[in-house]
Design a protein around this motif. Sequence first.
Motif, PDB file in Angstrom:
ATOM      1  N   THR A 161      -1.191   8.667   2.422  1.00 13.52           N
ATOM      2  CA  THR A 161      -1.139   7.214   2.527  1.00 13.52           C
ATOM      3  C   THR A 161      -2.142   6.756   3.576  1.00 13.52           C
ATOM      4  O   THR A 161      -2.657   7.569   4.352  1.00 13.52           O
ATOM      5  CB  THR A 161       0.261   6.744   2.952  1.00 13.52           C
TER       6      THR A 161
ATOM      7  N   SER B 144       0.847  -1.197   0.000  1.00 12.71           N
ATOM      8  CA  SER B 144       0.000   0.000   0.000  1.00 12.71           C
ATOM      9  C   SER B 144       0.874   1.236   0.000  1.00 12.71           C
ATOM     10  O   SER B 144       2.092   1.163   0.204  1.00 12.71           O
ATOM     11  CB  SER B 144      -0.938   0.037   1.226  1.00 12.71           C
ATOM     12  N   GLY B 145       0.256   2.380  -0.223  1.00 14.89           N
ATOM     13  CA  GLY B 145       0.905   3.669  -0.038  1.00 14.89           C
ATOM     14  C   GLY B 145       2.188   3.846  -0.813  1.00 14.89           C
ATOM     15  O   GLY B 145       2.270   3.567  -2.021  1.00 14.89           O
TER      16      GLY B 145
ATOM     17  N   PRO C 153       2.198   9.457  -2.794  1.00 19.91           N
ATOM     18  CA  PRO C 153       3.177   8.364  -2.870  1.00 19.91           C
ATOM     19  C   PRO C 153       4.042   8.443  -4.121  1.00 19.91           C
ATOM     20  O   PRO C 153       5.226   8.089  -4.084  1.00 19.91           O
ATOM     21  CB  PRO C 153       2.292   7.113  -2.866  1.00 19.91           C
TER      22      PRO C 153
END
Length: 252
Positions: free
Chosen positions: A189, A16-17, A220
Amino acid sequence: MPPETKRCAIVTGATSGIGEAIAEELAAQGYALFLVGRRQAQGAALTARLAANGTPARFLRADLSDRSASEAIVRDAVETFGRVDALINNAGLLCHGTAEETSDADWDQMMDVNLGAVFRLSRAALPALRRSGGSIVTIASDWALTGARGAVAYAVSKAAVAQLTRCMALDHASEGIRINAVCPGDTDTPMIAAGLTGDDRAARLASYGAQVPMGRVGTPQDVARVVAFLLSEAAGYMTGTLIPVDGGMTAG
């Protein structure tokens, strides 16, 4: 061991992020990717998406607080792709609290995951990076460069990561291994507005962005592009650097 393939990058915290954005950016730069994270479903989905676009990718579910994980990650990456050219230490945890509010368990977890895991994985990767003339990029924080209120354990762990970056860069420069850190400020994020959605999340991000000289929080992708630069030949004379990606916050 398989025959050597295209350049291979290990990316931790890839589900993620910032970690996911780094994976996508490096895929666009032609890297094969060995992705590490704790979320099996998200890791499998990212790997499938990258593979559908022609990027060789493998996901390994791993807990970096497990002290045996680092050697296994590097070994599996070499067995899968034949080489390691880049290590991106992105995985990390955030804990809020002053010194009085921070338990021993919180302190130990911040130091072990945010600092210890970076040390262990970097150490494990050095032989492979020595063979490839590769590079390490660690995701630190703008709080590695300034004081911070209400996040003592997190900020100290990231400041220690900054010093680890400098020391390892000096130790291994003569071996052709470059080691740098990126220091993001507030970035959009899941970590920055955990538990918030919709209008609440947008309001939180807007309030953070109002404090930034450039008027917004980072994305990001802002961070991922700097990571890709540090791995490139354009940064070939850079090692031991700490690069803020923070919209100007540390300038003041």
